[in-house]
Write a protein that holds these residues in place. Structure first.
Motif, mmCIF file in Angstrom:
data_model
loop_
_atom_site.group_PDB
_atom_site.id
_atom_site.type_symbol
_atom_site.label_atom_id
_atom_site.label_comp_id
_atom_site.label_asym_id
_atom_site.label_seq_id
_atom_site.Cartn_x
_atom_site.Cartn_y
_atom_site.Cartn_z
ATOM 1 N N ASN A 420 0.809 -1.217 0.000
ATOM 2 C CA ASN A 420 0.000 0.000 0.000
ATOM 3 C C ASN A 420 0.844 1.269 0.000
ATOM 4 O O ASN A 420 0.326 2.358 -0.188
ATOM 5 N N PRO A 423 2.061 0.839 -4.700
ATOM 6 C CA PRO A 423 1.218 -0.016 -5.548
ATOM 7 C C PRO A 423 1.772 -0.193 -6.954
ATOM 8 O O PRO A 423 1.533 -1.212 -7.598
ATOM 9 N N ASP A 552 4.747 -1.765 3.102
ATOM 10 C CA ASP A 552 3.437 -1.310 3.576
ATOM 11 C C ASP A 552 3.573 -0.326 4.721
ATOM 12 O O ASP A 552 4.559 -0.353 5.480
ATOM 13 N N GLU A 557 -7.221 2.162 5.206
ATOM 14 C CA GLU A 557 -7.628 2.762 3.940
ATOM 15 C C GLU A 557 -8.525 3.971 4.171
ATOM 16 O O GLU A 557 -8.466 4.964 3.416
#
Length: 610
Positions: A420, A423, A552, A557
């Motif tokens: 994340n 990406p 990450d 989110e």
């Protein structure tokens, strides 16, 4: 004496093309109708349109050639060879290329061609700001248009310093006239008080020691005097040696050309041999499109990985492949990296330098160690197959060029990360990092740009410990601008004095191939266009897991969406000129940072010469 001799006239005795189930497969091969074979007549040369017509325009071309002291019998009916030279008095890596151009021209004359030297912009890594990467595509455009707009039948490309290699080849590939590359060659070893110095790598090493107080100003001055002792590019496995080696692995140089030190007399002989070779290539219409298929690019990746080469290769080879209409992705690098070990014991991953590598057998010897993973039946500029040109290469020092079962590093030195925080992908040269950071979680300390980093890295109020993850944003293709080599973020002075020599560092920048450490690079999309790197904040936990290929941040989110809604794009660095053109058309790192209008499909008409 090295066996890495670039000879083009003697065909190896055996093609030596073993079959192997481990060899990468590809159907991207030139169709037989597009392979060279027909030997051109003089009236079929491209330059004939300029010189051979009985009309007024050809009269002008011929008379102006006479004006330069060249008689008609010296050039009419002969291949016109463009010697594209990136020599410059501000590029120490290329300072010998004026002489090499004369040697190339000597070879062209010997083979019955007519050489014309074409100066091109010189991308000098030590001096050009903010980054030579800003200008790689400019040199690629210039190369393409020089070859298109003049009566050029074939090209010899002279370069070596980092971005010069991909730029020259990208331009030649797009133009697709017969072309061959002359690598500038690495400089000689550095020396300080009996210790061998490697360009770049030892700069970073001893700069850290100076900041830690373990060497003096006098020591530092002596290192400055001893680290660069001859013409040529960096003699570590930096971007220069990585990309010149990739050019040889692609089949675009004479065999062995990339490993020869710039100061060695073999380098001059190689230049003259290249001049002879290009004339033969023109008569046989052997063009980049006949050589550079997917197999060639996969073999170049294999070579880069076995060398422990620069992370910059991931950007440049993707861009070069795009010009060849070959789809190459970061996944190709990662898949091969899991199979190909690092066999070249060269700094910064290993212990030796390029001069040692040359005397140990050079690139041909290294490629022979991984031949079961190469496509041996593809064509090279010599007219022989790749298997033929590496046949018979021997290793003369098994510590410099390791055998398969005694690698420097068990897998390729480059890993592609996703998660994340990246990406679109990111890369790490994990073979040159402290293994304890291969799986690491720590809190972020974020710097908005390089200036902010310089101003605050030694601020003692910052909560930086050896476990902190240093984050630098605003340094990608658009944000840099030009994606400068800021990725080896400095370790704070106070930690250096405590003995700390590596930390996890993450950015959307690149780093020099001579650099080392736990540096995650090329994070994409970059922060300047709103990629996740723009959203991370001080204190967020970041996890790197090289084995899992993950990068990450421990942020939900929902929280990222809130931050994204509040984010505003930074101001652009250029409002006009080449910089504005660059910002309008540059692609992201995983796409090769090419200009979108150069990478796309499309035809370009031949210029009207009459």
């Amino acid at each position: 004496m090295s066996s890495d001799r670039p000879e083009s006239s003697d065909r190896p005795e055996s093609s030596d093309r073993p079959e192997s189930s481990d060899r990468p497969e590809s159907s991207d091969r030139p169709e037989s109708s597009d392979r060279p074979g027909h030997r051109k007549r003089p009236d079929e040369l491209r330059s004939h349109a300029w010189y051979g017509d009985p009309g007024l325009r050809a009269f002008g071309h011929r008379s102006r050639t006479r004006q330069m002291g060249i008689a008609a019998e010296e050039h009419l009916g002969k291949p016109v060879i463009g010697v594209v030279n990136t020599w410059s008095e501000i590029n120490p890596c290329h300072i010998h290329l004026r002489q090499r151009a004369e040697e190339v021209k000597r070879g062209v004359w010997q083979a019955g061609g007519y050489p014309v030297e074409l100066p091109a912009i010189s991308l000098s890594e030590p001096f050009q700001k903010p980054s030579t990467m800003l200008y790689r595509n400019l040199l690629a455009m210039e190369t393409e248009e020089l070859l298109r707009s003049y009566p050029i039948d074939g090209a010899v490309l002279l370069g070596g310093c980092d971005k010069t290699t991909p730029a020259l080849l990208m331009g030649a590939v797009s133009m697709d006239v017969p072309a061959i590359y002359v690598p500038a060659g690495p400089m000689l070893r550095g020396n300080w008080r009996g210790s061998v110095l490697g360009s770049g790598s030892d700069v970073w090493k001893y700069w850290a020691e100076k900041r830690a107080g373990t060497i003096t100003d006098e020591d530092w001055a002596e290192i400055e005097e001893g680290i660069a002792r001859s013409p040529g590019h960096c003699m570590t496995m930096g971007t220069a040696s990585t990309m010149t080696s990739a050019a040889e692995a692609l089949g675009m140089t004479l065999p062995g050309a990339a490993s020869i030190p710039a100061a060695d007399s073999a380098h001059s002989r190689m230049a003259a041999a290249t001049g002879r070779q290009i004339v033969e290539m023109v008569w046989n219409d052997r063009r980049p499109s006949h050589i550079l298929d997917r197999r060639a690019y996969l073999d170049a990746i294999t070579a880069v990985l076995a060398l422990g080469g620069s992370t910059n290769a991931a950007i440049h080879l993707v861009a070069m492949a795009g010009r060849s209409k070959v789809k190459l992705t970061l996944d190709d690098f990662d898949a091969l990296s899991r199979k190909i070990p690092v066999l070249a014991n060269i700094r910064p991953t290993g212990a030796y330098l390029m001069e040692d590598f040359y005397y140990a057998g050079g690139l041909r010897a290294l490629l022979a160690q991984v031949r079961d993973h190469l496509h041996l039946d593809r064509l090279t500029v010599t007219g022989h197959t790749f298997g033929e040109v590496i046949s018979g290469a021997d290793v003369h020092d098994a510590d410099v060029i390791r055998p398969w079962d005694k690698p420097v590093w068990a897998e390729g030195g480059l890993a592609v990360l996703r998660g994340n925080l990246a990406p679109g992908g990111a890369v790490i040269k994990h073979a040159a990092a402290d293994p304890r950071f291969h799986r690491h979680t720590g809190p972020a300390v974020v710097f908005e740009n390089y200036q902010d980093l310089q101003q605050r890295i030694n601020d003692e109020s910052l909560p930086i410990t050896p476990d902190t993850v240093l984050i630098l944003r605003g340094t990608g293709p658009k944000g840099g601008p030009g994606m400068p080599e800021y990725g080896m973020l400095p370790i704070p002075d106070r930690l250096l004095k405590q003995g700390v020599r590596d930390m996890l560092r993450i950015s959307d920048a690149r780093m020099s191939g001579t650099s080392y450490g736990a540096c995650v690079l090329h994070v994409s999309p970059e922060s300047h266009v709103g990629g996740p790197l723009a959203l991370i904040r001080d204190g967020d936990l970041v996890t790197l897991d090289v084995a899992a290929r993950r990068l990450d941040m421990d942020v939900s989110e929902e929280e990222l969406e809130r931050r994204r809604a509040a984010w505003t794009a930074p101001a652009e660095a250029y409002g006009r000129g080449y910089g504005a053109l660059y910002l309008d058309h540059i692609t992201q790192a995983e796409e090769g940072c090419d200009f979108d209008f150069l990478a796309r499909e499309g035809t370009v008409a031949e210029p009207e010469s009459r």
